[in-house]
Design an enzyme around this catalytic site. Structure first.
Site, PDB file in Angstrom:
ATOM      1  N   HIS A 140      -7.724  -1.769   5.315  1.00  0.00           N
ATOM      2  CA  HIS A 140      -6.894  -0.709   5.861  1.00  0.00           C
ATOM      3  C   HIS A 140      -7.515   0.636   5.485  1.00  0.00           C
ATOM      4  O   HIS A 140      -8.504   0.690   4.749  1.00  0.00           O
ATOM      5  CB  HIS A 140      -5.471  -0.837   5.312  1.00  0.00           C
ATOM      6  CG  HIS A 140      -4.441  -0.091   6.100  1.00  0.00           C
ATOM      7  ND1 HIS A 140      -4.393  -0.097   7.471  1.00  0.00           N
ATOM      8  CD2 HIS A 140      -3.401   0.697   5.696  1.00  0.00           C
ATOM      9  CE1 HIS A 140      -3.375   0.637   7.880  1.00  0.00           C
ATOM     10  NE2 HIS A 140      -2.760   1.146   6.823  1.00  0.00           N
ATOM     11  N   HIS A 176       0.849  -1.195   0.000  1.00  0.00           N
ATOM     12  CA  HIS A 176       0.000   0.000   0.000  1.00  0.00           C
ATOM     13  C   HIS A 176       0.884   1.244   0.000  1.00  0.00           C
ATOM     14  O   HIS A 176       2.112   1.147   0.112  1.00  0.00           O
ATOM     15  CB  HIS A 176      -0.976  -0.008   1.175  1.00  0.00           C
ATOM     16  CG  HIS A 176      -0.337   0.065   2.528  1.00  0.00           C
ATOM     17  ND1 HIS A 176       0.429  -0.952   3.051  1.00  0.00           N
ATOM     18  CD2 HIS A 176      -0.363   1.044   3.479  1.00  0.00           C
ATOM     19  CE1 HIS A 176       0.835  -0.619   4.261  1.00  0.00           C
ATOM     20  NE2 HIS A 176       0.378   0.604   4.548  1.00  0.00           N
ATOM     21  N   ASP A 206      -0.598  -3.804   5.780  1.00  0.00           N
ATOM     22  CA  ASP A 206      -1.332  -3.366   6.966  1.00  0.00           C
ATOM     23  C   ASP A 206      -2.818  -3.690   6.804  1.00  0.00           C
ATOM     24  O   ASP A 206      -3.401  -3.486   5.739  1.00  0.00           O
ATOM     25  CB  ASP A 206      -1.166  -1.865   7.167  1.00  0.00           C
ATOM     26  CG  ASP A 206       0.270  -1.486   7.510  1.00  0.00           C
ATOM     27  OD1 ASP A 206       1.130  -2.375   7.524  1.00  0.00           O
ATOM     28  OD2 ASP A 206       0.511  -0.290   7.757  1.00  0.00           O
ATOM     29  N   ASP A 214       5.614   4.874   5.124  1.00  0.00           N
ATOM     30  CA  ASP A 214       6.558   3.955   5.751  1.00  0.00           C
ATOM     31  C   ASP A 214       6.745   2.669   4.956  1.00  0.00           C
ATOM     32  O   ASP A 214       7.560   1.823   5.332  1.00  0.00           O
ATOM     33  CB  ASP A 214       6.144   3.640   7.194  1.00  0.00           C
ATOM     34  CG  ASP A 214       4.749   3.036   7.308  1.00  0.00           C
ATOM     35  OD1 ASP A 214       3.865   3.427   6.533  1.00  0.00           O
ATOM     36  OD2 ASP A 214       4.544   2.165   8.182  1.00  0.00           O
ATOM     37  N   HIS A 215       6.024   2.557   3.848  1.00  0.00           N
ATOM     38  CA  HIS A 215       6.163   1.379   2.986  1.00  0.00           C
ATOM     39  C   HIS A 215       6.747   1.708   1.610  1.00  0.00           C
ATOM     40  O   HIS A 215       7.099   0.792   0.865  1.00  0.00           O
ATOM     41  CB  HIS A 215       4.806   0.692   2.819  1.00  0.00           C
ATOM     42  CG  HIS A 215       4.271   0.101   4.080  1.00  0.00           C
ATOM     43  ND1 HIS A 215       4.281  -1.250   4.348  1.00  0.00           N
ATOM     44  CD2 HIS A 215       3.720   0.683   5.180  1.00  0.00           C
ATOM     45  CE1 HIS A 215       3.759  -1.472   5.548  1.00  0.00           C
ATOM     46  NE2 HIS A 215       3.404  -0.299   6.069  1.00  0.00           N
TER      47      HIS A 215
END
Length: 316
Positions: A141, A63, A212, A67-68
């Site tokens: 999410h 996604h 997530d 932070d990804h």
């Protein structure tokens, strides 16, 4: 097949955990490395490993939270400077191509290799060839988030050398023909079917790697009978309400899902910075009461995924 965790933290980097990224190392299987997510600092983590960026041929993005993905532009540029010339494919939600190409354009970064994007939407198959199949499904999410199921296809059985020798087959090219399953005619007139001299096929391994998510039945489908399930554990055992509020999962919810899916092992990652030391150990121990083969992973930890000896199948 190995998984090397480059970042196991949630949201922001901490002193002990970088943000999300892991490498599925398929060096023996196809001389490649596949990344799943590429948070900020991923290339710094790679410098601490034996991974060569030019071996990375695919990147799967779960996604578009920062932070990804914030480590993508830097990794792609560094790959070019470290001998990467083979093409690379990025799989991910709508918007990932715009993010990457805009970053490269603004910084006037030119890559010497072909960069291909496969935008994912409706659940289905992201990639498939003769050795692997990667399917995906949506999770629950705040934004579109995917889980991936990586299935290795069966390995052909080995040639049963002792049985070939017992049949008094002369050594030479005929061995290769039998191993290929062909029917051969020997000099003495005998016709031998190669399939009679090949052992059972070795079933491949299955790894489920999830982004997530809140608790969702889609996880059950992705993780069904997986050898390894990589699942987030942002919240602890008493925080189910917070997990639902913030679209995440507790360690106990992940453990229950792994047990229901019949997974062989559960690896918990995406650990909040508030769980350090004894806190991380608590996440692991409490989850193990529900699903014993649970482990909270750490940055730069490598997990080997061996073949299960009993997993064999016949391949036509």
């Amino acid at each position: 097949m190995e998984i090397e965790f480059l970042g196991t933290g949630a949201g922001s980097p901490s002193k002990t955990r970088n943000v999300s990224s892991l490498a599925l190392k398929l060096l023996d299987e196809r001389n490649e490395v596949w990344l799943f997510d590429c948070g900020e600092g991923t290339q710094h983590q790679i410098l601490k490993t034996s991974i060569r960026p030019r071996k990375v041929t695919k990147i799967f993005i779960t996604h578009l939270h920062g932070d990804h993905i914030f480590g993508l532009p830097g990794f792609l540029a560094s790959r070019a400077n470290q001998g990467g010339e083979a093409g690379l494919t990025i799989y991910g939600p709508e918007g990932i191509e715009r993010f990457v190409r805009t970053s490269l354009q603004v910084t006037q970064t030119r890559l010497p290799y072909k960069l291909t994007f496969k935008l994912l939407a409706n659940p289905g198959v992201a990639f498939e060839d003769e050795t692997f199949k990667v399917s995906f499904d949506t999770l629950d999410h705040r934004i579109t988030s995917f889980g991936f199921r990586v299935e290795e296809k069966p390995h052909p059985g080995e040639l049963l050398i002792e049985k070939v020798k017992a049949a008094k087959v002369p050594m030479g090219p005929v061995y290769g023909q039998l191993k290929a399953g062909k029917t051969v005619t020997l000099a003495d007139g005998r016709r031998l079917d190669g399939h009679d001299f090949i052992g059972p096929a070795q079933l491949g391994r299955t790894v489920a790697i999830l982004g997530d998510t809140r608790k969702t039945e889609h996880t059950l489908q992705l993780a069904q009978d997986a050898d390894v399930l990589v699942h987030e554990s942002t919240f602890g055992p008493e925080e189910a309400k917070l997990a639902r509020q913030y679209f995440h999962t507790t360690n106990l919810q992940a453990a229950k899902m792994a047990k229901a899916a019949g997974a062989k092992r559960l690896l918990l990652n995406h650990i909040s910075a508030r769980y350090i030391g004894k806190g991380a150990a608590m996440l692991e121990k409490s989850a193990q009461k529900i699903f014993a083969p649970t482990h909270v992973v750490h940055d730069l930890e490598t997990i080997d995924i061996p073949f299960a000896k009993e997993k064999t199948a016949c391949v036509n």
